[in-house]
Motif scaffolding. Structure first.
Motif, short mmCIF file in Angstrom:
data_model
loop_
_atom_site.label_atom_id
_atom_site.label_comp_id
_atom_site.label_asym_id
_atom_site.label_seq_id
_atom_site.Cartn_x
_atom_site.Cartn_y
_atom_site.Cartn_z
N ILE A 116 74.03 88.76 17.09
CA ILE A 116 72.72 88.87 17.74
C ILE A 116 71.74 87.86 17.15
N ILE A 117 71.73 87.76 15.83
CA ILE A 117 70.83 86.80 15.17
C ILE A 117 71.20 85.37 15.54
N GLY A 118 72.49 85.08 15.55
CA GLY A 118 72.95 83.74 15.92
C GLY A 118 72.52 83.36 17.32
N ILE A 119 72.61 84.31 18.24
CA ILE A 119 72.22 84.05 19.62
C ILE A 119 70.72 83.78 19.72
N MET A 120 69.91 84.64 19.09
CA MET A 120 68.46 84.48 19.14
C MET A 120 68.03 83.18 18.44
N TRP A 121 68.70 82.88 17.35
CA TRP A 121 68.44 81.64 16.58
C TRP A 121 68.62 80.42 17.49
N ALA A 122 69.80 80.34 18.12
CA ALA A 122 70.12 79.19 18.96
C ALA A 122 69.24 79.15 20.22
N PHE A 123 68.97 80.32 20.79
CA PHE A 123 68.17 80.39 22.01
C PHE A 123 66.75 79.89 21.76
N GLY A 124 66.14 80.33 20.67
CA GLY A 124 64.78 79.90 20.36
C GLY A 124 64.69 78.40 20.14
N MET A 125 65.62 77.86 19.38
CA MET A 125 65.63 76.41 19.13
C MET A 125 65.82 75.64 20.43
N ALA A 126 66.75 76.12 21.27
CA ALA A 126 67.04 75.44 22.53
C ALA A 126 65.83 75.46 23.46
N ILE A 127 65.17 76.62 23.57
CA ILE A 127 63.99 76.74 24.42
C ILE A 127 62.89 75.79 23.94
N GLY A 128 62.71 75.72 22.63
CA GLY A 128 61.70 74.83 22.08
C GLY A 128 61.96 73.37 22.42
N ILE A 129 63.19 72.96 22.27
CA ILE A 129 63.56 71.57 22.57
C ILE A 129 63.36 71.25 24.04
N ILE A 130 63.77 72.19 24.92
CA ILE A 130 63.65 71.98 26.36
C ILE A 130 62.18 71.84 26.77
N PHE A 131 61.31 72.71 26.27
CA PHE A 131 59.89 72.63 26.63
C PHE A 131 59.25 71.34 26.13
N VAL A 132 59.66 70.90 24.94
CA VAL A 132 59.13 69.63 24.42
C VAL A 132 59.59 68.47 25.31
N ASP A 133 60.86 68.49 25.72
CA ASP A 133 61.39 67.45 26.61
C ASP A 133 60.67 67.42 27.96
N LEU A 134 60.23 68.59 28.41
CA LEU A 134 59.55 68.69 29.71
C LEU A 134 58.07 68.34 29.65
N THR A 135 57.55 68.17 28.43
CA THR A 135 56.13 67.85 28.27
C THR A 135 55.89 66.36 28.46
N PRO A 136 55.14 65.97 29.50
CA PRO A 136 54.93 64.54 29.78
C PRO A 136 54.15 63.85 28.67
N GLY A 137 54.67 62.71 28.23
CA GLY A 137 53.95 61.87 27.28
C GLY A 137 53.83 62.40 25.87
N TYR A 138 54.56 63.48 25.55
CA TYR A 138 54.45 64.03 24.19
C TYR A 138 55.40 63.29 23.26
N ASN A 139 54.85 62.64 22.24
CA ASN A 139 55.68 61.85 21.34
C ASN A 139 55.39 62.12 19.87
#
Length: 265
Positions: free
Chosen positions: A90-113
């Motif tokens: 359960i912890i492994g799943i939540m760990w990976a999910f949170g990191m993945a969601i964070g990366i995806i939202f940053v990638d979707l943010t226009p012009g964020y560098n």
């Protein structure tokens, strides 16, 4: 380092370091006593999803990370309280999910560098006045709750079955401990970063266990040790121009090793 104290960012770094150390000492003691270090690690890395979401929505990063950390703590509490056999998965799943969601939202943010490494490894010189206000409120909140519910937290931490028989709401206090751990993790992001935050939560407590056994004494000593590690680490990072978060953790580990070696004699 005294000449550096004239700069506002150095003053903010010292103040925030002390405030984070207080929270880390208290909550770190609870994390170790409840044997939930891995749980706290899962919450820490899951909160990266809140950072990414905050960047995407253009809201304060601490707010986004806080909401995500609290939500993750509640979910993990609900899934692990009566299902300890699956706790690692359960912890492994939540760990990976949170990191993945964070990366995806940053990638979707226009012009964020902006370099996200500061959130992973800390950037204490970037601490703002708003961050200090957040940390001050966090410390008051943690200290107040621990004083108010100390007997219940003590019972749940060392013998949850006995606590249940005494009519203590184990689920509530277990969840509360995880939420406080999540809030402490968010507070420490700027100081040592998500990668190193668990070390700051646990090293002072492991060292304090050598000298004291009572939970309240452990909290106080852990907070003092964390403060010492932080101040020494900041001084080292300033003089040698190296990462403050890494310096703080290295000071803590070396101190712990020396204490263990001396304790064997």
């Amino acid at each position: 380092m005294f000449e550096a104290l004239q700069y506002d960012f150095i003053q903010n770094a010292l103040i925030s370091g002390i405030l984070v150390s207080i929270a880390a000492g208290i909550i770190g003691s609870l994390v170790v006593a409840n044997k939930i270090t891995f749980l706290a690690g899962g919450i820490a890395h899951s909160s990266y999803g809140g950072i990414g979401l905050a960047i995407f929505l253009g809201i304060p990063i601490l707010f986004g990370a806080t909401v995500f950390a609290v939500a993750t703590a509640i979910i993990i509490s609900a899934l692990t309280l009566k299902n300890r056999n699956r706790i690692d998965a359960i912890i492994g799943i939540m760990w990976a999910f949170g990191m993945a969601i964070g990366i995806i939202f940053v990638d979707l943010t226009p012009g964020y560098n902006v370099d996200l490494m500061s959130y992973l490894f800390g950037s204490i010189i970037a601490v703002s006045n708003d961050d200090i206000i957040y940390l001050t409120i966090l410390d008051i909140f943690i200290i107040g709750l621990v004083i108010l519910f100390y007997k219940q937290i003590l019972a749940v931490s060392y013998d949850s079955e006995f606590a249940l028989l005494r009519g203590i709401n184990v689920k509530f206090f277990y969840t509360l401990i995880l939420i406080l751990a999540g809030l402490s993790v968010v507070g420490a992001i700027k100081v040592v970063g998500l990668i190193l935050v668990i070390a700051l939560l646990t090293i002072p407590t492991y060292m304090a266990e050598i000298f004291v056994k009572k939970l309240s004494s452990m909290m106080i000593l852990s907070a003092l040790l964390a403060t010492c590690f932080t101040l020494i680490g900041l001084a080292i990072s300033y003089y040698f121009d190296i990462s403050s978060g890494a310096s703080i953790i290295v000071v803590g580990v070396i101190s712990l090793l020396i204490s263990k070696l001396l304790g064997r004699k």
